[in-house]
Design a protein around this motif. Structure first.
Motif, mmCIF file in Angstrom:
data_model
loop_
_atom_site.group_PDB
_atom_site.id
_atom_site.type_symbol
_atom_site.label_atom_id
_atom_site.label_comp_id
_atom_site.label_asym_id
_atom_site.label_seq_id
_atom_site.Cartn_x
_atom_site.Cartn_y
_atom_site.Cartn_z
ATOM 1 N N GLY A 1 0.807 -1.206 0.000
ATOM 2 C CA GLY A 1 0.000 0.000 0.000
ATOM 3 C C GLY A 1 0.845 1.262 0.000
ATOM 4 N N ILE A 2 1.947 1.222 0.756
ATOM 5 C CA ILE A 2 2.856 2.377 0.784
ATOM 6 C C ILE A 2 3.472 2.609 -0.592
ATOM 7 N N MET A 3 3.866 1.526 -1.255
ATOM 8 C CA MET A 3 4.467 1.658 -2.580
ATOM 9 C C MET A 3 3.435 2.124 -3.610
ATOM 10 N N ILE A 4 2.191 1.666 -3.484
ATOM 11 C CA ILE A 4 1.139 2.145 -4.386
ATOM 12 C C ILE A 4 0.917 3.641 -4.180
ATOM 13 N N LEU A 5 0.921 4.075 -2.921
ATOM 14 C CA LEU A 5 0.810 5.511 -2.619
ATOM 15 C C LEU A 5 1.945 6.284 -3.269
ATOM 16 N N SER A 6 3.153 5.721 -3.239
ATOM 17 C CA SER A 6 4.305 6.396 -3.830
ATOM 18 C C SER A 6 4.155 6.534 -5.339
ATOM 19 N N THR A 7 3.611 5.492 -5.992
ATOM 20 C CA THR A 7 3.469 5.553 -7.455
ATOM 21 C C THR A 7 2.370 6.518 -7.887
ATOM 22 N N GLU A 8 1.421 6.819 -6.983
ATOM 23 C CA GLU A 8 0.296 7.683 -7.336
ATOM 24 C C GLU A 8 0.230 8.932 -6.459
ATOM 25 N N LEU A 9 1.381 9.328 -5.933
ATOM 26 C CA LEU A 9 1.421 10.428 -4.972
ATOM 27 C C LEU A 9 0.897 11.734 -5.562
ATOM 28 N N LYS A 10 1.145 11.947 -6.845
ATOM 29 C CA LYS A 10 0.736 13.195 -7.474
ATOM 30 C C LYS A 10 -0.513 13.034 -8.333
ATOM 31 N N GLN A 11 -1.261 11.954 -8.083
ATOM 32 C CA GLN A 11 -2.485 11.707 -8.845
ATOM 33 C C GLN A 11 -3.687 11.712 -7.899
ATOM 34 N N PRO A 12 -4.848 12.156 -8.363
ATOM 35 C CA PRO A 12 -6.035 12.222 -7.499
ATOM 36 C C PRO A 12 -6.749 10.876 -7.395
ATOM 37 N N VAL A 13 -6.035 9.851 -6.929
ATOM 38 C CA VAL A 13 -6.616 8.509 -6.766
ATOM 39 C C VAL A 13 -6.289 8.001 -5.364
ATOM 40 N N THR A 14 -7.065 7.013 -4.924
ATOM 41 C CA THR A 14 -6.876 6.449 -3.579
ATOM 42 C C THR A 14 -6.749 4.933 -3.642
ATOM 43 N N ASP A 15 -6.011 4.443 -4.629
ATOM 44 C CA ASP A 15 -5.847 2.997 -4.758
ATOM 45 C C ASP A 15 -5.150 2.399 -3.545
ATOM 46 N N TRP A 16 -4.236 3.163 -2.949
ATOM 47 C CA TRP A 16 -3.518 2.650 -1.781
ATOM 48 C C TRP A 16 -4.488 2.390 -0.632
ATOM 49 N N TRP A 17 -5.478 3.240 -0.473
ATOM 50 C CA TRP A 17 -6.459 3.062 0.598
ATOM 51 C C TRP A 17 -7.309 1.829 0.342
ATOM 52 N N TRP A 18 -7.737 1.650 -0.917
ATOM 53 C CA TRP A 18 -8.499 0.462 -1.269
ATOM 54 C C TRP A 18 -7.667 -0.806 -1.072
ATOM 55 N N HIS A 19 -6.389 -0.709 -1.392
ATOM 56 C CA HIS A 19 -5.483 -1.846 -1.210
ATOM 57 C C HIS A 19 -5.466 -2.294 0.252
ATOM 58 N N TRP A 20 -5.347 -1.345 1.166
ATOM 59 C CA TRP A 20 -5.338 -1.675 2.596
ATOM 60 C C TRP A 20 -6.701 -2.166 3.069
ATOM 61 N N LEU A 21 -7.768 -1.564 2.562
ATOM 62 C CA LEU A 21 -9.115 -1.979 2.969
ATOM 63 C C LEU A 21 -9.385 -3.424 2.555
ATOM 64 N N VAL A 22 -9.054 -3.766 1.302
ATOM 65 C CA VAL A 22 -9.276 -5.139 0.833
ATOM 66 C C VAL A 22 -8.361 -6.105 1.580
ATOM 67 N N ALA A 23 -7.128 -5.667 1.883
ATOM 68 C CA ALA A 23 -6.223 -6.513 2.662
ATOM 69 C C ALA A 23 -6.796 -6.776 4.055
ATOM 70 N N GLY A 24 -7.434 -5.751 4.662
ATOM 71 C CA GLY A 24 -8.071 -5.948 5.967
ATOM 72 C C GLY A 24 -9.214 -6.941 5.891
ATOM 73 N N ILE A 25 -10.041 -6.822 4.851
ATOM 74 C CA ILE A 25 -11.126 -7.786 4.661
ATOM 75 C C ILE A 25 -10.562 -9.191 4.439
ATOM 76 N N GLY A 26 -9.513 -9.268 3.627
ATOM 77 C CA GLY A 26 -8.874 -10.562 3.381
ATOM 78 C C GLY A 26 -8.303 -11.175 4.650
ATOM 79 N N THR A 27 -7.752 -10.340 5.523
ATOM 80 C CA THR A 27 -7.219 -10.834 6.801
ATOM 81 C C THR A 27 -8.322 -11.446 7.652
ATOM 82 N N LEU A 28 -9.479 -10.783 7.704
ATOM 83 C CA LEU A 28 -10.607 -11.321 8.475
ATOM 84 C C LEU A 28 -11.098 -12.638 7.875
ATOM 85 N N ILE A 29 -11.143 -12.712 6.544
ATOM 86 C CA ILE A 29 -11.545 -13.964 5.892
ATOM 87 C C ILE A 29 -10.556 -15.070 6.202
#
Length: 452
Positions: free
Chosen positions: A38-66
């Protein structure tokens, strides 16, 4: 007073008990990789108006619970439902072909509540469960069992290949080969299984010594490397297969490889799309079309090389911050690691993945039954193949295939698939020693009864 003090302790043990035998190192390492991804995704999109890094962590959290939920469920229950799992897998793949969403020339996704779900990712788990159920009853030590496993796998593999999703179909092949090997298949048989594909590659691409020495027309030609491979496979077939009389096995396999080679030439000329041929050409000729088909891989290699030993530092890689590497947050996330953390950072990431793979292998070796062992090997085969191909394509050692780096690349379906696989393996780990403990206790009790 003593009772009150003991209540929290009892409650804590009650909640932790279902996960007592879980391999926590194996469980925590992928979570750590997901956070870093997620940190690396944030780095690749730091200057773009996207939140893929946040979605990455959210899905990882859901996956952890599963994964936690699956770890406390007995994996043996999957054995009773493996045909249902197989049917649902094929049904989901058929649904994609009928009502799927198309993007980038492929129809691979189903839109559910505004989210694109990729069933071919979850089909990997379905194949692992189905093959483990089949091979735990009959090992792959006979050709009948091998052909049975291949026939079962052929249906979902074909459905994925027709989407088209060549990358995922290759992952299917890796899973099948790994599980067959673990189920005592003759290694020679596994080589023979992939030999027609190798023949197709040798006959249809510009390898050294591949210029045709016999050319009947544009569709039928034979090169030196292809002919050497055909003869070698005939000898291997004669050595490992039955039906040795009159060398029928060797002749049959050699003929099959000749047909595979010519089908490869036909596929190159008439079936493969231009972008697929371009990717293979770029892999064989690294300097080819650097502003077109070779741009992704060329930029990735430059970024990794620019990192040198220690890297530029987080959020400081010029290639990454200026978006010179296309699709860097997905398939080429490893190039961001190479640029910003250097050679040392790449080694650390690879070392963590090696630890994950060794723990998966350990679970497979210590499982209480063949079914659990095969489940762990199936997940291991899936992770290892994706790791090798993804890292290989970022440094030019493999063609660009669209295979994500497990737990690091952005991809919600892929992330959930990896955590589901992790949860199943953790279930195998969670119930292995407990069962052995109960068995030992039962043997002690029965021994005492016998003595009395």
């Amino acid at each position: 007073m003593l009772l009150k003090r003991s209540l929290p302790k009892i409650r804590w043990k009650y909640w932790v008990k279902p996960w007592q035998q879980v391999d926590w190192l194996l469980f925590c390492l992928p979570i750590g990789v997901s956070v870093f991804g997620g940190i690396m995704i944030l780095s690749t999109e730091l200057k773009q108006p996207v939140t893929d890094w946040w979605w990455h962590w959210l899905v990882a959290g859901i996956g952890t619970l599963i994964a936690l939920f699956l770890a406390r469920c007995r994996y043996e229950n999957l054995l009773q439902w493996h045909w249902v799992t197989y049917a649902l897998t094929n049904l989901s793949l058929i649904t994609v072909m009928i009502a799927g969403t198309s993007a980038k020339g492929a129809q691979r996704w189903i839109s559910i509540a505004g989210f694109n779900v990729q069933p071919s990712e979850f089909a990997k788990i379905g194949i692992i469960i189905t093959l483990a159920a089949l091979l735990h009853k009959r090992t792959a030590s006979t050709l009948e069992s091998v052909f049975r496993a291949l026939a079962i796998t052929a249906v979902p593999w074909a459905l994925v290949f027709l989407q088209p999703d060549l990358a995922t179909s290759l992952v299917f092949a890796a899973i099948v080969l790994g599980m067959l090997y673990w189920a005592n298949a003759n290694p020679g048989w596994l080589i023979l299984m992939i030999s027609p594909v190798v023949s197709a590659i040798l006959f249809s691409t510009n390898w050294p010594l591949s210029a045709p020495i016999i050319s009947l027309n544009q569709e039928v030609s034979f090169g030196i490397l292809g002919l050497i491979w055909v003869v070698a496979m005939g000898i291997l077939a004669w050595w490992t297969l039955p039906w040795r009389r009159f060398g029928l096995n060797g002749i049959s396999v050699s003929t099959l490889n000749l047909l595979g080679g010519e089908l490869g030439v036909f596929a190159w000329n008439h079936i493969l799309k231009d972008y697929q041929k371009a990717r293979l050409t770029v892999f064989l000729r690294p300097g080819y079309d650097l502003l077109g088909a070779g741009y992704h891989q060329h930029q990735s290699r430059i970024a990794i090389g620019a990192g040198e030993v220690w890297g530029w530092g987080l959020f400081k890689g010029p290639m990454t911050q200026l978006n010179f590497v296309p699709e860097q947050h997905t398939d080429f996330i490893f190039s961001a690691v190479g640029e910003e953390f250097g050679f040392v950072g790449c080694l650390v990431v690879l070392f963590v993945f090696c630890l994950i793979c060794f723990r998966l292998l350990h679970v497979a070796q210590t499982a209480k039954d063949n079914f659990g062992s095969l489940l762990a090997i199936g997940v291991l085969s899936m992770i290892v193949f994706q790791l090798i191909v993804n890292v290989g394509m970022t440094v030019g050692l493999a063609p660009v295939a669209g295979i994500p780096l497990p737990w690091m690349s952005y991809g919600r379906s892929a992330m959930l698939t990896n955590f589901i696989g992790l949860g199943i393996v953790e279930s195998v780990a969670n119930f292995r020693q407990r069962q052995k403990y109960y068995s030992s206790q039962e043997s002690v009790v029965s021994r005492n009864i016998t003595d009395n």
